[in-house]
Design an enzyme around this catalytic site. Structure first.
Site, PDB file in Angstrom:
ATOM      1  N   ASN A  49      -2.074   0.290   6.584  1.00  0.00           N
ATOM      2  CA  ASN A  49      -1.576  -0.964   7.162  1.00  0.00           C
ATOM      3  C   ASN A  49      -0.704  -1.802   6.211  1.00  0.00           C
ATOM      4  O   ASN A  49      -0.678  -3.025   6.275  1.00  0.00           O
ATOM      5  CB  ASN A  49      -2.726  -1.779   7.770  1.00  0.00           C
ATOM      6  CG  ASN A  49      -3.754  -2.210   6.755  1.00  0.00           C
ATOM      7  OD1 ASN A  49      -3.631  -1.908   5.570  1.00  0.00           O
ATOM      8  ND2 ASN A  49      -4.768  -2.936   7.202  1.00  0.00           N
ATOM      9  N   TYR A  92     -12.662  -1.392  -3.775  1.00  0.00           N
ATOM     10  CA  TYR A  92     -13.143  -1.565  -2.394  1.00  0.00           C
ATOM     11  C   TYR A  92     -14.662  -1.418  -2.270  1.00  0.00           C
ATOM     12  O   TYR A  92     -15.166  -1.176  -1.178  1.00  0.00           O
ATOM     13  CB  TYR A  92     -12.438  -0.578  -1.467  1.00  0.00           C
ATOM     14  CG  TYR A  92     -11.038  -1.020  -1.087  1.00  0.00           C
ATOM     15  CD1 TYR A  92     -10.832  -2.121  -0.246  1.00  0.00           C
ATOM     16  CD2 TYR A  92      -9.913  -0.347  -1.544  1.00  0.00           C
ATOM     17  CE1 TYR A  92      -9.559  -2.533   0.110  1.00  0.00           C
ATOM     18  CE2 TYR A  92      -8.624  -0.754  -1.190  1.00  0.00           C
ATOM     19  CZ  TYR A  92      -8.460  -1.843  -0.360  1.00  0.00           C
ATOM     20  OH  TYR A  92      -7.197  -2.252   0.008  1.00  0.00           O
ATOM     21  N   GLU A 152      -9.916  -9.977  -7.610  1.00  0.00           N
ATOM     22  CA  GLU A 152      -8.986  -8.856  -7.376  1.00  0.00           C
ATOM     23  C   GLU A 152      -7.790  -8.919  -8.336  1.00  0.00           C
ATOM     24  O   GLU A 152      -7.354  -7.892  -8.861  1.00  0.00           O
ATOM     25  CB  GLU A 152      -8.527  -8.874  -5.915  1.00  0.00           C
ATOM     26  CG  GLU A 152      -9.666  -8.559  -4.954  1.00  0.00           C
ATOM     27  CD  GLU A 152      -9.322  -8.792  -3.490  1.00  0.00           C
ATOM     28  OE1 GLU A 152     -10.194  -8.522  -2.636  1.00  0.00           O
ATOM     29  OE2 GLU A 152      -8.198  -9.238  -3.176  1.00  0.00           O
ATOM     30  N   LYS A 182       0.828  -1.214   0.000  1.00  0.00           N
ATOM     31  CA  LYS A 182       0.000   0.000   0.000  1.00  0.00           C
ATOM     32  C   LYS A 182       0.865   1.268   0.000  1.00  0.00           C
ATOM     33  O   LYS A 182       2.069   1.216   0.277  1.00  0.00           O
ATOM     34  CB  LYS A 182      -0.935  -0.047   1.218  1.00  0.00           C
ATOM     35  CG  LYS A 182      -1.938  -1.208   1.162  1.00  0.00           C
ATOM     36  CD  LYS A 182      -2.952  -1.113   2.289  1.00  0.00           C
ATOM     37  CE  LYS A 182      -3.961  -2.252   2.219  1.00  0.00           C
ATOM     38  NZ  LYS A 182      -5.001  -2.123   3.278  1.00  0.00           N
ATOM     39  N   HIS A 190      -2.255  -5.420   1.493  1.00  0.00           N
ATOM     40  CA  HIS A 190      -3.561  -6.053   1.321  1.00  0.00           C
ATOM     41  C   HIS A 190      -3.342  -7.545   1.118  1.00  0.00           C
ATOM     42  O   HIS A 190      -2.343  -7.950   0.512  1.00  0.00           O
ATOM     43  CB  HIS A 190      -4.257  -5.479   0.078  1.00  0.00           C
ATOM     44  CG  HIS A 190      -5.486  -6.240  -0.327  1.00  0.00           C
ATOM     45  ND1 HIS A 190      -6.712  -6.012   0.270  1.00  0.00           N
ATOM     46  CD2 HIS A 190      -5.675  -7.243  -1.224  1.00  0.00           C
ATOM     47  CE1 HIS A 190      -7.602  -6.845  -0.272  1.00  0.00           C
ATOM     48  NE2 HIS A 190      -6.996  -7.601  -1.175  1.00  0.00           N
TER      49      HIS A 190
END
Ligand code: DAT
Ligand code: MG
Length: 139
Positions: A114, A51, A128, A11, A117
């Site tokens: 965070n 998302y 995805e 990320k 993913h």
């Protein structure tokens, strides 16, 4: 459905903090093979679409803003039991709750930023991965 692939993103926080190499090293040392990979930036529109399942959650706007704030590394990873093993390798969503030594424990800043993913099922890994990669980009 076979369970030998998962999808990941490094990320924007982890990319900006210089952790691409360290995170890929952990992934490869844990036995994952790279089936597809690209360095790319999501827009608000594409992050919003990726998302979409979280649309009703209170953090959706924050999530979409964060995920389109800078480049990411997207990849399809291959290993037996990929989804479950990768979720174990990255640790809990909230890095303060992530087990010691996990990627989120080592590199994440917060529950939102965070670091990585990881898909939550083989079905979602397929959806995805196909969001980012065509058949010609998977090896
Ligand atoms: P995970 O990424 O561990 O599968 P998730 O699917 O529940 O977690 O949520 C997707 C992402 O949304 C997560 O990686 C970070 C963000 N997020 C989750 N809960 C959040 C919260 N309470 N506040 C801010 N961002 C959150
Ligand atoms: Mg999830």
């Amino acid at each position: 459905m076979s369970n030998n692939k998962t999808f990941t993103m490094i990320k924007p926080d982890a990319v900006a903090n210089g952790h691409i190499g360290a995170i890929l090293d952990q992934i490869i040392k844990a036995g994952f093979k790279i089936n597809a990979m690209k360095y790319i930036a999501l827009t608000e529109q594409t992050a919003g679409k990726f998302y979409e399942v979280h649309k009703e959650r209170p953090f959706y706007g924050e999530l979409v803003g964060f995920m389109s704030s800078g480049p990411i590394v997207a990849a399809i990873l291959e290993k037996d039991n990929a989804v479950e093993d990768f979720r174990k390798l990255i640790g809990a969503t909230d890095p303060s709750k992530a087990e010691k030594g996990t990627i989120r424990h080592l590199f994440a800043e917060s529950i939102g930023a965070n670091a990585v993913h990881g898909s939550d099922s083989s079905e979602n890994a397929e959806i995805e991965g196909s969001f980012f990669f065509s058949a010609l980009e998977k090896f």
